[in-house]
Scaffold this motif. Sequence first.
Motif, short mmCIF file in Angstrom:
data_model
loop_
_atom_site.label_atom_id
_atom_site.label_comp_id
_atom_site.label_asym_id
_atom_site.label_seq_id
_atom_site.Cartn_x
_atom_site.Cartn_y
_atom_site.Cartn_z
N THR A 28 0.88 -1.06 0.01
CA THR A 28 -0.21 0.13 -0.07
C THR A 28 0.88 1.30 0.17
OG1 THR A 28 -0.12 -0.31 2.42
CG2 THR A 28 -2.12 -1.02 1.19
N VAL A 29 0.46 2.29 -0.12
CA VAL A 29 1.15 3.64 -0.42
C VAL A 29 1.64 3.99 0.90
CG1 VAL A 29 1.07 6.08 -0.96
CG2 VAL A 29 -0.38 4.44 -2.35
N HIS A 30 1.35 3.64 1.83
CA HIS A 30 1.96 4.29 3.10
C HIS A 30 2.94 3.15 3.55
CE1 HIS A 30 -1.10 1.51 4.91
NE2 HIS A 30 -0.42 1.14 5.79
N LYS A 31 2.94 2.07 3.02
CA LYS A 31 4.08 0.95 3.32
C LYS A 31 4.94 1.40 2.37
CE LYS A 31 2.96 -1.63 6.50
NZ LYS A 31 3.81 -1.81 7.70
N ALA A 32 4.89 1.40 1.00
CA ALA A 32 5.91 1.63 -0.12
C ALA A 32 6.36 3.11 0.25
CB ALA A 32 5.28 1.66 -1.41
N PHE A 33 5.73 4.23 0.78
CA PHE A 33 6.38 5.38 0.95
C PHE A 33 6.45 5.79 2.45
CE2 PHE A 33 5.28 5.08 -3.26
CZ PHE A 33 6.21 5.67 -4.16
N ASP A 34 5.43 6.55 2.92
CA ASP A 34 5.13 6.50 4.45
C ASP A 34 3.64 7.08 4.68
OD1 ASP A 34 5.27 9.90 4.47
OD2 ASP A 34 7.03 9.07 3.37
N GLU A 35 3.38 7.21 5.80
CA GLU A 35 2.02 7.64 6.26
C GLU A 35 1.50 9.00 5.84
OE1 GLU A 35 0.99 6.22 10.08
OE2 GLU A 35 -0.79 7.36 10.08
N ALA A 36 2.50 9.79 6.13
CA ALA A 36 2.15 11.23 5.84
C ALA A 36 2.11 11.34 4.21
CB ALA A 36 3.34 12.26 6.49
N THR A 37 2.81 10.91 3.56
CA THR A 37 2.69 10.80 2.14
C THR A 37 1.74 10.28 1.57
OG1 THR A 37 5.43 10.66 1.82
CG2 THR A 37 4.07 10.31 -0.10
N ALA A 38 1.16 9.11 2.02
CA ALA A 38 0.10 8.49 1.62
C ALA A 38 -1.36 9.55 2.01
CB ALA A 38 -0.32 7.47 2.45
N ILE A 39 -1.24 10.16 3.10
CA ILE A 39 -2.33 11.03 3.45
C ILE A 39 -2.50 12.21 2.22
CG2 ILE A 39 -3.31 12.95 4.90
CD1 ILE A 39 -2.32 10.99 7.03
N LEU A 40 -1.24 12.83 1.97
CA LEU A 40 -0.95 13.86 0.82
C LEU A 40 -1.41 13.53 -0.35
CD1 LEU A 40 2.16 15.53 2.34
CD2 LEU A 40 -0.11 16.26 2.65
N VAL A 41 -1.15 12.09 -0.73
CA VAL A 41 -1.26 11.60 -2.05
C VAL A 41 -3.05 11.71 -2.01
CG1 VAL A 41 -1.50 9.43 -3.20
CG2 VAL A 41 0.74 10.28 -2.49
N GLY A 42 -3.61 11.20 -1.06
CA GLY A 42 -5.03 10.94 -1.19
C GLY A 42 -5.64 12.49 -1.53
N ASP A 43 -5.06 13.44 -0.51
CA ASP A 43 -5.49 14.99 -0.68
C ASP A 43 -5.44 15.30 -2.23
OD1 ASP A 43 -6.15 14.65 1.79
OD2 ASP A 43 -4.35 15.84 2.49
N ALA A 44 -4.10 15.15 -2.64
CA ALA A 44 -4.13 15.51 -4.03
C ALA A 44 -4.76 15.06 -5.07
CB ALA A 44 -2.31 15.48 -4.23
N LEU A 45 -4.85 13.71 -5.01
CA LEU A 45 -5.66 12.93 -5.98
C LEU A 45 -7.15 13.65 -6.22
CD1 LEU A 45 -4.49 9.11 -5.43
CD2 LEU A 45 -4.19 10.51 -7.47
N GLN A 46 -7.59 13.81 -5.16
CA GLN A 46 -8.89 14.32 -5.02
C GLN A 46 -8.97 15.51 -5.63
OE1 GLN A 46 -12.74 15.10 -1.98
NE2 GLN A 46 -10.71 14.79 -1.08
N THR A 47 -8.06 16.41 -5.41
CA THR A 47 -8.16 18.00 -6.18
C THR A 47 -7.77 17.59 -7.64
OG1 THR A 47 -5.83 18.18 -5.34
CG2 THR A 47 -7.56 19.14 -4.20
#
Length: 300
Positions: A107-126
């Motif tokens: 998953t994204v937070h495993k391959a990268f990190d948790e903060a990055t995964a939160i920001l990825v979700g935010d950015a994908l939405q916009t």
Amino acid sequence: MSLTSPEVSAFADRVTAYLQRLERATDALLPPASTHPERLHHALRYACEGGKHLRALMVYAAGETLGVPAEQLDPAACAVELIHAYSLVHDDLPGMDNDDLRRGRPTVHKAFDEATAILVGDALQTFAFEALVNASALNAEQKVRMIRSLAHASGSLGMVGGQAVDMASENLTLTVAQLESLHARKTGALILVTCQLAGIAANAPEAVEIALERYGKCIGLAFQIQDDVLDQIADTATLGKTAGKDLAQNKSTFPSLMGLEQARQRADALFDEARDAARSLPGNAEPLLWLADHIQQRNH
Ligand code: GRG
């Protein structure tokens, strides 16, 4: 071959071309992985890889049935897949489902990190809404209607609200009606909106919108029942995500409330109703019929 010539070949023969269109639209919208901040943009693209892209195919199939040129469907197909990808990234976070595996890889937070995964979700939405704003083949009214529908489907009265109810329902035994209502929001709203977006692209009259909604609602619920069944009977390697999670988290599921066989029968009846709705539409229903069959036969 024109993508919108149903008489030339079956929808199945055009799926690859549609998926290539989706890939091109997504690739053009998202910044290259080398763009600063590189880690975020690398993770953003990672989150969009893999997946069956059923929601995009629903946009294309419904649009094709209604005679909409593919270039008017690309932004909606791209936008729903970006919202879907964001929802999976956030759903997998430790604060939600805490999962290590998605689409057969970390998953994204495993391959990268948790903060990055939160920001990825935010950015994908916009980016999803940017895809609609940028849609040069749609007029301003169509764009606004699409943005409103997608915002409603993904927000607290749709997918996000469904996720909240789902989390609050852990360790509770729901009624079938409560479970259906939860999933109509959590999974169903985004599936339903694929049909609504195609209807907006087609400037469809109300009667057509109603038939499209019936198709989308039936497919959405059938998809979720199937997901519950697969979670119980399939293995992790086939699913590409952790199998047996519902039982482990003590969640109410359709098989746990109605039994496996009845859950399967309910899903089959819903797929039949979706096919009836598709046949009631003006135009060639073959793309939507093919998609109903394709989803009904999925094993992951
Ligand atoms: C975190 C705001 C927020 C929402 C999450 C949809 C959702 C809400 C969570 C996903 C949890 C889940 C596995 C639900 C079951 C139905 C579902 C959405 C399955 C995944 O969809 P597929 O099979 O995925 O279309 P692919 O990987 O093919 O894109």
